[in-house]
Design a protein around this motif. Structure first.
Motif, PDB file in Angstrom:
ATOM      1  N   ARG A 186     -13.734 -10.429  18.772  1.00  0.00           N
ATOM      2  CA  ARG A 186     -13.294 -11.433  17.605  1.00  0.00           C
ATOM      3  C   ARG A 186     -11.824 -11.788  17.894  1.00  0.00           C
ATOM      4  O   ARG A 186     -11.708 -13.005  17.845  1.00  0.00           O
ATOM      5  CB  ARG A 186     -13.547 -10.622  16.589  1.00  0.00           C
ATOM      6  CG  ARG A 186     -13.218 -11.630  15.423  1.00  0.00           C
ATOM      7  CD  ARG A 186     -13.667 -11.027  13.889  1.00  0.00           C
ATOM      8  NE  ARG A 186     -14.874 -10.445  13.931  1.00  0.00           N
ATOM      9  CZ  ARG A 186     -15.110  -8.766  13.902  1.00  0.00           C
ATOM     10  NH1 ARG A 186     -13.939  -8.309  13.895  1.00  0.00           N
ATOM     11  NH2 ARG A 186     -16.105  -8.230  13.822  1.00  0.00           N
ATOM     12  N   GLU A 187     -10.745 -11.000  18.025  1.00  0.00           N
ATOM     13  CA  GLU A 187      -9.454 -11.446  18.082  1.00  0.00           C
ATOM     14  C   GLU A 187      -9.442 -12.274  19.654  1.00  0.00           C
ATOM     15  O   GLU A 187      -8.811 -13.175  19.501  1.00  0.00           O
ATOM     16  CB  GLU A 187      -8.506 -10.227  18.338  1.00  0.00           C
ATOM     17  CG  GLU A 187      -8.554  -9.744  16.778  1.00  0.00           C
ATOM     18  CD  GLU A 187      -7.498  -8.750  16.711  1.00  0.00           C
ATOM     19  OE1 GLU A 187      -6.669  -8.533  17.327  1.00  0.00           O
ATOM     20  OE2 GLU A 187      -7.628  -7.597  15.844  1.00  0.00           O
ATOM     21  N   PHE A 188     -10.031 -11.739  20.756  1.00  0.00           N
ATOM     22  CA  PHE A 188      -9.867 -12.233  22.033  1.00  0.00           C
ATOM     23  C   PHE A 188     -10.591 -13.841  22.003  1.00  0.00           C
ATOM     24  O   PHE A 188     -10.042 -14.717  22.331  1.00  0.00           O
ATOM     25  CB  PHE A 188     -10.768 -11.758  22.936  1.00  0.00           C
ATOM     26  CG  PHE A 188     -10.552 -12.137  24.634  1.00  0.00           C
ATOM     27  CD1 PHE A 188      -9.493 -11.620  25.272  1.00  0.00           C
ATOM     28  CD2 PHE A 188     -11.262 -13.259  24.921  1.00  0.00           C
ATOM     29  CE1 PHE A 188      -9.423 -12.341  26.609  1.00  0.00           C
ATOM     30  CE2 PHE A 188     -11.237 -13.757  26.116  1.00  0.00           C
ATOM     31  CZ  PHE A 188     -10.322 -13.160  27.134  1.00  0.00           C
ATOM     32  N   THR A 189     -11.685 -14.003  21.299  1.00  0.00           N
ATOM     33  CA  THR A 189     -12.225 -15.427  20.945  1.00  0.00           C
ATOM     34  C   THR A 189     -11.243 -16.323  20.031  1.00  0.00           C
ATOM     35  O   THR A 189     -11.236 -17.346  20.535  1.00  0.00           O
ATOM     36  CB  THR A 189     -13.563 -14.901  20.415  1.00  0.00           C
ATOM     37  OG1 THR A 189     -14.485 -14.225  21.139  1.00  0.00           O
ATOM     38  CG2 THR A 189     -14.380 -16.504  20.067  1.00  0.00           C
ATOM     39  N   SER A 190     -10.797 -15.474  19.132  1.00  0.00           N
ATOM     40  CA  SER A 190      -9.788 -16.519  18.433  1.00  0.00           C
ATOM     41  C   SER A 190      -8.673 -17.278  19.393  1.00  0.00           C
ATOM     42  O   SER A 190      -8.447 -18.274  19.172  1.00  0.00           O
ATOM     43  CB  SER A 190      -9.239 -15.630  17.148  1.00  0.00           C
ATOM     44  OG  SER A 190      -8.333 -16.265  16.443  1.00  0.00           O
ATOM     45  N   VAL A 191      -8.044 -16.202  20.189  1.00  0.00           N
ATOM     46  CA  VAL A 191      -6.982 -16.833  20.914  1.00  0.00           C
ATOM     47  C   VAL A 191      -7.615 -17.926  21.783  1.00  0.00           C
ATOM     48  O   VAL A 191      -6.772 -18.889  22.071  1.00  0.00           O
ATOM     49  CB  VAL A 191      -6.478 -15.578  21.894  1.00  0.00           C
ATOM     50  CG1 VAL A 191      -5.517 -16.143  22.804  1.00  0.00           C
ATOM     51  CG2 VAL A 191      -5.689 -14.418  21.090  1.00  0.00           C
ATOM     52  N   VAL A 192      -8.547 -17.448  22.515  1.00  0.00           N
ATOM     53  CA  VAL A 192      -9.080 -18.480  23.299  1.00  0.00           C
ATOM     54  C   VAL A 192      -9.575 -19.964  22.714  1.00  0.00           C
ATOM     55  O   VAL A 192      -9.108 -21.043  23.081  1.00  0.00           O
ATOM     56  CB  VAL A 192     -10.334 -18.030  24.298  1.00  0.00           C
ATOM     57  CG1 VAL A 192     -11.005 -19.076  25.137  1.00  0.00           C
ATOM     58  CG2 VAL A 192      -9.768 -16.800  25.224  1.00  0.00           C
ATOM     59  N   VAL A 193     -10.446 -19.822  21.580  1.00  0.00           N
ATOM     60  CA  VAL A 193     -10.880 -21.082  21.211  1.00  0.00           C
ATOM     61  C   VAL A 193      -9.920 -21.829  20.179  1.00  0.00           C
ATOM     62  O   VAL A 193      -9.888 -22.840  20.369  1.00  0.00           O
ATOM     63  CB  VAL A 193     -12.411 -20.501  20.241  1.00  0.00           C
ATOM     64  CG1 VAL A 193     -12.852 -21.685  19.421  1.00  0.00           C
ATOM     65  CG2 VAL A 193     -13.280 -19.824  21.096  1.00  0.00           C
TER      66      VAL A 193
END
Length: 210
Positions: A186-193
């Motif tokens: 979830r946090e990785f996706t937040s950084v990317v998106v």
């Protein structure tokens, strides 16, 4: 009722698991068929029953590693509804990728260590599988871009390379029993998106080709 695996299949996986561990620890040149037989607690003849050479064995280890990721991610994506957003598809793929490489850590780490050491023909064959997986991610990002979820100037090829590099590095630091994979995804996706969806230049990417 779950179908029992044949003894030969169990023995083959035992060989592969031992090989992945040995290649992880000692590299391609430092690993021998005899050492793999000892690690798997099998006679040398049992190793050669499944694999005629170390090259066949390392090919199988490399292919199993990437195919596990490919199949896990594709199955997760196929389970999503057609209405899934780009963000949902990215987070789903991130979570599936992380789960696959962490659950098969020896294969992931073995690949990281030996990929540049193996004969060129083996490396090229495995690269084709890697490229097909890269295309899956390119499609995920392109779809989100076409829906207007990302900034127009984002270089999706660089974004893909960044994502896969960061995901694959996770196996080096992730510790079971610590942060949940869902939380990391979830946090990785937040950084990317959130970076890709921001104003042009906020993610440090320029329109240099996709």
């Amino acid at each position: 009722m779950a179908k029992k695996l044949a003894k030969s299949t169990i023995s083959q996986r035992r060989v592969l698991d031992a090989a992945a561990k040995m290649f992880r620890d000692y590299g391609y040149a430092g690993t021998t068929m005899r050492a793999i037989a000892d690690e798997s607690d099998l006679k040398a003849g049992s190793i050669y029953y499944h694999y005629k050479s170390k090259d066949e064995l390392i090919t199988a280890v490399l292919d199993l590693g990437i195919n596990t990721v490919i199949n896990t991610v594709q199955d997760a994506l196929d389970a999503l509804p057609e209405t899934a957003t780009g963000r949902e598809r990215i987070e789903t793929a991130v979570r599936a990728h992380l789960s696959a490489i962490i659950e098969n850590g020896d294969y992931t780490l073995a690949t990281r260590r030996v990929f540049g050491q193996v004969p060129e023909a083996i490396r090229l064959k495995n690269t084709k599988l890697r490229d097909s997986y890269g295309a899956t991610w390119q499609n995920i990002l392109r779809d989100a871009h076409d829906r207007g979820e990302f900034q127009t100037g984002a270089d999706l090829t660089l974004a893909r390379l960044f994502i896969l590099g960061a995901l694959n590095w996770t196996v080096e630091w992730y510790k079971p029993g610590g942060r949940m994979i869902d939380d990391v995804a979830r946090e990785f996706t937040s950084v990317v998106v959130d970076g890709l969806a921001g104003q042009q230049g906020s993610f440090g990417l320029s329109d240099v080709g996709t």
